[in-house]
Design a protein around this motif. Structure first.
Motif, mmCIF file in Angstrom:
data_model
loop_
_atom_site.group_PDB
_atom_site.id
_atom_site.type_symbol
_atom_site.label_atom_id
_atom_site.label_comp_id
_atom_site.label_asym_id
_atom_site.label_seq_id
_atom_site.Cartn_x
_atom_site.Cartn_y
_atom_site.Cartn_z
ATOM 1 N N ASN A 58 -0.924 14.566 14.318
ATOM 2 C CA ASN A 58 -2.070 15.358 13.856
ATOM 3 C C ASN A 58 -2.336 16.554 14.762
ATOM 4 O OD1 ASN A 58 -2.698 13.854 11.534
ATOM 5 N ND2 ASN A 58 -3.894 12.371 12.709
ATOM 6 N N LEU A 59 -2.130 16.368 16.064
ATOM 7 C CA LEU A 59 -2.363 17.463 17.009
ATOM 8 C C LEU A 59 -1.305 18.560 16.873
ATOM 9 C CD1 LEU A 59 -3.504 15.473 20.158
ATOM 10 C CD2 LEU A 59 -4.823 17.235 18.964
ATOM 11 N N ILE A 60 -0.076 18.172 16.532
ATOM 12 C CA ILE A 60 0.953 19.181 16.273
ATOM 13 C C ILE A 60 0.571 20.013 15.056
ATOM 14 C CG2 ILE A 60 3.342 19.517 15.516
ATOM 15 C CD1 ILE A 60 4.104 17.101 17.225
ATOM 16 N N ILE A 61 0.064 19.339 14.022
ATOM 17 C CA ILE A 61 -0.376 20.055 12.813
ATOM 18 C C ILE A 61 -1.519 21.001 13.150
ATOM 19 C CG2 ILE A 61 -1.395 19.789 10.526
ATOM 20 C CD1 ILE A 61 0.029 17.080 10.336
ATOM 21 N N VAL A 62 -2.480 20.501 13.944
ATOM 22 C CA VAL A 62 -3.611 21.334 14.355
ATOM 23 C C VAL A 62 -3.127 22.535 15.163
ATOM 24 C CG1 VAL A 62 -5.621 21.410 15.901
ATOM 25 C CG2 VAL A 62 -5.379 19.550 14.258
ATOM 26 N N GLY A 63 -2.186 22.305 16.054
ATOM 27 C CA GLY A 63 -1.649 23.401 16.854
ATOM 28 C C GLY A 63 -0.983 24.469 16.001
ATOM 29 N N MET A 64 -0.301 24.028 14.937
ATOM 30 C CA MET A 64 0.396 24.972 14.069
ATOM 31 C C MET A 64 -0.581 25.756 13.197
ATOM 32 S SD MET A 64 3.596 24.900 14.830
ATOM 33 C CE MET A 64 4.248 25.832 13.444
ATOM 34 N N VAL A 65 -1.452 25.047 12.461
ATOM 35 C CA VAL A 65 -2.332 25.736 11.496
ATOM 36 C C VAL A 65 -3.581 26.312 12.153
ATOM 37 C CG1 VAL A 65 -1.519 24.335 9.575
ATOM 38 C CG2 VAL A 65 -3.565 23.611 10.825
ATOM 39 N N ILE A 162 -8.946 18.964 9.140
ATOM 40 C CA ILE A 162 -8.151 17.932 9.815
ATOM 41 C C ILE A 162 -8.900 17.402 11.030
ATOM 42 C CG2 ILE A 162 -6.060 17.518 11.173
ATOM 43 C CD1 ILE A 162 -4.648 19.536 9.301
ATOM 44 N N ILE A 163 -9.493 18.307 11.794
ATOM 45 C CA ILE A 163 -10.264 17.893 12.972
ATOM 46 C C ILE A 163 -11.449 17.023 12.554
ATOM 47 C CG2 ILE A 163 -11.776 18.731 14.820
ATOM 48 C CD1 ILE A 163 -9.916 21.128 15.092
ATOM 49 N N LYS A 164 -12.097 17.401 11.471
ATOM 50 C CA LYS A 164 -13.280 16.674 11.011
ATOM 51 C C LYS A 164 -12.941 15.282 10.499
ATOM 52 C CE LYS A 164 -17.081 16.922 7.654
ATOM 53 N NZ LYS A 164 -17.708 17.754 6.596
ATOM 54 N N TYR A 165 -11.860 15.156 9.741
ATOM 55 C CA TYR A 165 -11.575 13.895 9.041
ATOM 56 C C TYR A 165 -10.548 13.011 9.729
ATOM 57 C CZ TYR A 165 -14.235 15.791 5.107
ATOM 58 O OH TYR A 165 -15.233 16.291 4.322
ATOM 59 N N ARG A 166 -9.740 13.549 10.645
ATOM 60 C CA ARG A 166 -8.674 12.746 11.230
ATOM 61 C C ARG A 166 -8.840 12.466 12.719
ATOM 62 N NH1 ARG A 166 -3.079 14.829 8.266
ATOM 63 N NH2 ARG A 166 -3.795 14.527 6.118
ATOM 64 N N PHE A 167 -9.844 13.063 13.337
ATOM 65 C CA PHE A 167 -10.072 12.816 14.760
ATOM 66 C C PHE A 167 -11.481 12.253 14.964
ATOM 67 C CE2 PHE A 167 -6.742 16.060 14.924
ATOM 68 C CZ PHE A 167 -5.852 15.469 15.817
ATOM 69 N N VAL A 168 -11.540 11.137 15.657
ATOM 70 C CA VAL A 168 -12.825 10.495 15.909
ATOM 71 C C VAL A 168 -13.094 10.403 17.407
ATOM 72 C CG1 VAL A 168 -14.220 8.423 15.598
ATOM 73 C CG2 VAL A 168 -12.655 9.154 13.772
ATOM 74 N N THR A 169 -12.094 9.980 18.153
ATOM 75 C CA THR A 169 -12.302 9.708 19.581
ATOM 76 C C THR A 169 -12.107 10.942 20.461
ATOM 77 O OG1 THR A 169 -9.988 9.001 19.770
ATOM 78 C CG2 THR A 169 -11.632 7.295 19.318
#
Length: 286
Positions: A58-65, A162-169
């Motif tokens: 997920n962080l790779i996706i965030v880094g890209m988009v 993605i940050i809102k729905y896939r990251f909690v901690t």
């Protein structure tokens, strides 16, 4: 903090313009990522080892988009689009968040969102077709490079959802730092082996000054600005924090005008429509 953040993000477009005077769009985009990721290494490296496989993906996706692709898109757009107009079109990001959330993440899009989106896109159409002339002759032809900015806004829309729905901690600052770390190798490989970046820095007079502008863009406009925004979000209401959306275009326009960019009457009409649409589309119903 709001004023300082608006100045930083609003100045990003003129810094891109300065970088493009000596470097290609790809070089500006890649080095912007390198500068931001390197600056945040003290935050990203100690936290990297604690991530699981799902978080890494997920962080790779965030880094890209969220960083890598938009950095290239904005630089490419500004080869044929003024920095002031790029700053205005960038204001579509909050509406892109709403649309992407509704299309892919199950959130709802309201009638108010839809009306605001329509007004804003009419404004963008006016911006990209305006030219010197009078009447309808002032709105012929399309500057297709504005599509690169719109695509960057779409990338930001995916990123924030993605940050809102896939990251909690993970905290937002950690997400920013680690996601940049994960795309840093790609930016470095492209910069070193796919461009003449090193040669330009070492041999072309004035390139070091341009390098300083892009370094400032990466460190201030990407790294520090995101940290500052996250701090501000914790201290104020979301409505107040989101008002940065309306201040960024003002700063971008001020820099553009001071740099000699010419705004036609059609541009002012489009700017007003974009800001009105974004304001209406994100305004909470009383």
């Amino acid at each position: 903090m709001l004023i300082f953040l608006s100045l930083i993000w609003g100045s990003s477009f003129i810094l891109i313009k300065r970088g493009l005077e000596f470097f290609s769009p790809g070089e500006v985009g890649a080095y912007r990522i390198v500068a931001a990721a390197t600056f945040l290494l003290p935050l990203s490296l100690p936290r990297f080892k604690n991530l699981n496989k799902t978080q890494l993906i997920n962080l790779i996706i965030v880094g890209m988009v969220g960083s890598f692709i938009p950095a290239f898109l904005f630089a490419k757009a500004q080869t044929q689009l003024s920095s002031s107009l790029a700053g205005v079109i960038n204001a579509l990001t909050p509406l892109a968040v709403v649309v992407i959330g509704a299309a892919f993440f199950g959130s709802k899009i309201t009638k108010r969102n839809g009306i605001g989106l329509a007004i804003a896109f009419i404004g963008v159409f006016i911006l990209v077709t305006a030219k010197e002339g009078s009447g309808l002759d002032a709105f012929t032809g399309i500057n297709a490079y504005a599509l690169f900015v719109i695509l960057a806004c779409v990338c930001y829309g995916f990123n924030l959802n993605i940050i809102k729905y896939r990251f909690v901690t993970l905290k937002p600052v950690e997400i920013t730092a680690i996601s940049l770390l994960l795309v840093l190798p790609l930016a470095l490989v492209y910069l070193i082996f796919g461009t003449d970046f090193s040669y330009k820095v070492a041999n072309i007079p004035g390139a070091l000054t341009a390098l300083g502008y892009v370094t400032l863009l990466g460190v201030m406009g990407t790294a520090l600005a995101l940290i500052l925004f996250n701090v501000m979000v914790k201290r104020v209401t979301p409505v107040f924090a989101s008002s940065v959306t309306y201040l960024i275009p003002i700063v971008a326009i001020m820099w553009g005008v001071m740099d000699g960019e010419i705004l036609l009457w059609g541009h002012y009409l489009g700017i007003a429509a974009v800001i009105l649409g974004v304001w209406f589309g994100n305004r909470k119903k009383a």
